[in-house]
Scaffold this motif. Sequence first.
Motif, PDB file in Angstrom:
ATOM      1  N   UNK A 209       0.809  -1.217   0.000  1.00 23.84           N
ATOM      2  CA  UNK A 209       0.000   0.000   0.000  1.00 23.84           C
ATOM      3  C   UNK A 209       0.842   1.266   0.000  1.00 23.84           C
ATOM      4  N   UNK A 210       2.147   1.143  -0.181  1.00 23.72           N
ATOM      5  CA  UNK A 210       3.011   2.314  -0.103  1.00 23.72           C
ATOM      6  C   UNK A 210       3.221   2.997  -1.443  1.00 23.72           C
ATOM      7  N   UNK A 211       2.910   2.281  -2.552  1.00 22.11           N
ATOM      8  CA  UNK A 211       3.173   2.845  -3.878  1.00 22.11           C
ATOM      9  C   UNK A 211       1.875   3.049  -4.632  1.00 22.11           C
ATOM     10  N   UNK A 212       1.754   4.210  -5.314  1.00 22.52           N
ATOM     11  CA  UNK A 212       0.607   4.473  -6.167  1.00 22.52           C
ATOM     12  C   UNK A 212       0.890   3.923  -7.565  1.00 22.52           C
ATOM     13  N   UNK A 213      -0.146   3.907  -8.402  1.00 23.28           N
ATOM     14  CA  UNK A 213      -0.024   3.284  -9.722  1.00 23.28           C
ATOM     15  C   UNK A 213       1.131   3.853 -10.555  1.00 23.28           C
TER      16      UNK A 213
END
Length: 341
Positions: free
Chosen positions: A57-61
């Motif tokens: 959950x730490x990186x966005x698309x």
Amino acid sequence: MTGLRGTDEPLSALYDAALFDLDGVLYLQEDPIPQAPDGVAAARAAGMRIGFVTNNASRRAPTVVALLGRVGVKATEDEVVTAAQASAALLAEELPAGSAVLIVGAQGLADEVADVGLRPVRSADEKPAAVVQGFAKEVGWEQLAEAAVALRSGARWVATNRDFTIPSTRGPLPGNGSLVAVLTTALRREPDVIVGKPHPRLHQESVRRIGADRPLVVGDRLDTDIAGAVNGGADSLLVMTGVTDASGLLAARSGERPTYVAADLLSGLTEPHPAVPAGWTVTADGSGLVLGGAGSSLDALRALATAAWALPGADDDAWPGPSAVRADGAAAQEALDSLGL
């Protein structure tokens, strides 16, 4: 499932979509895994729809797409489905617009929450209606303490995932599940919702976004990727490039058993999966197994897994581990040695 399924056709021809886990399948942290880019390319060439599905959950698309590009995997933002996205979507369904949500995790998680019309905060003094917890290297005592205060005040607790470890080139390292366990210990309660694999919410979101009718889940972990596929009613391919080793596969319970297993992503998608692995025999000897014959070590693993899962008590902790497997002959011993059994 009592055994691995066989097929003479490549999996890329049998399924309309591939839902790839990331860490342990396509890369280890940020180091590329051999054959992974070619495996994704082969899936695309066969006409499969592609989803990159992660509990992280730490990186966005956009960040995920950039990371995949650095390890040689082509991806677009609309192919990325994260536990942060699914968690934010769940909160938006449950809370009024503008509600405060306490973030335990990275800025990327906060941005996903903001994108669905909620207000990310970092202090329990903001009276958050919910706490959402995801993995981030910067999570420490201060963030966990704010979450504890908010949760004791009645906030809803959503965990993006419960992966106790994350794979790395140095071996497994603490994951979000380990940080969730800190709060579980301190508060003597469990999260209200866990969104990521193996829980079905993330799988359902992935299928919806990708538009899959017959998806194949591809992962390296039994307790998240494969169990998530089972919970979602999908077939799965376990690749032996991440967390799960041969002993772990033999000990898999029925809710965590893959449909197929492969050494790497490319061979797993493009080569047949024999129903009866050629050259090997496996016989039960008391509570253990005896491997005989000759052939590839992967086929030996396939044969051993099917036999181990058929042993009496295979679902109730009766499997005694790699010490229960022995070789009949030099070729069998060499295969067991290569598998770490």
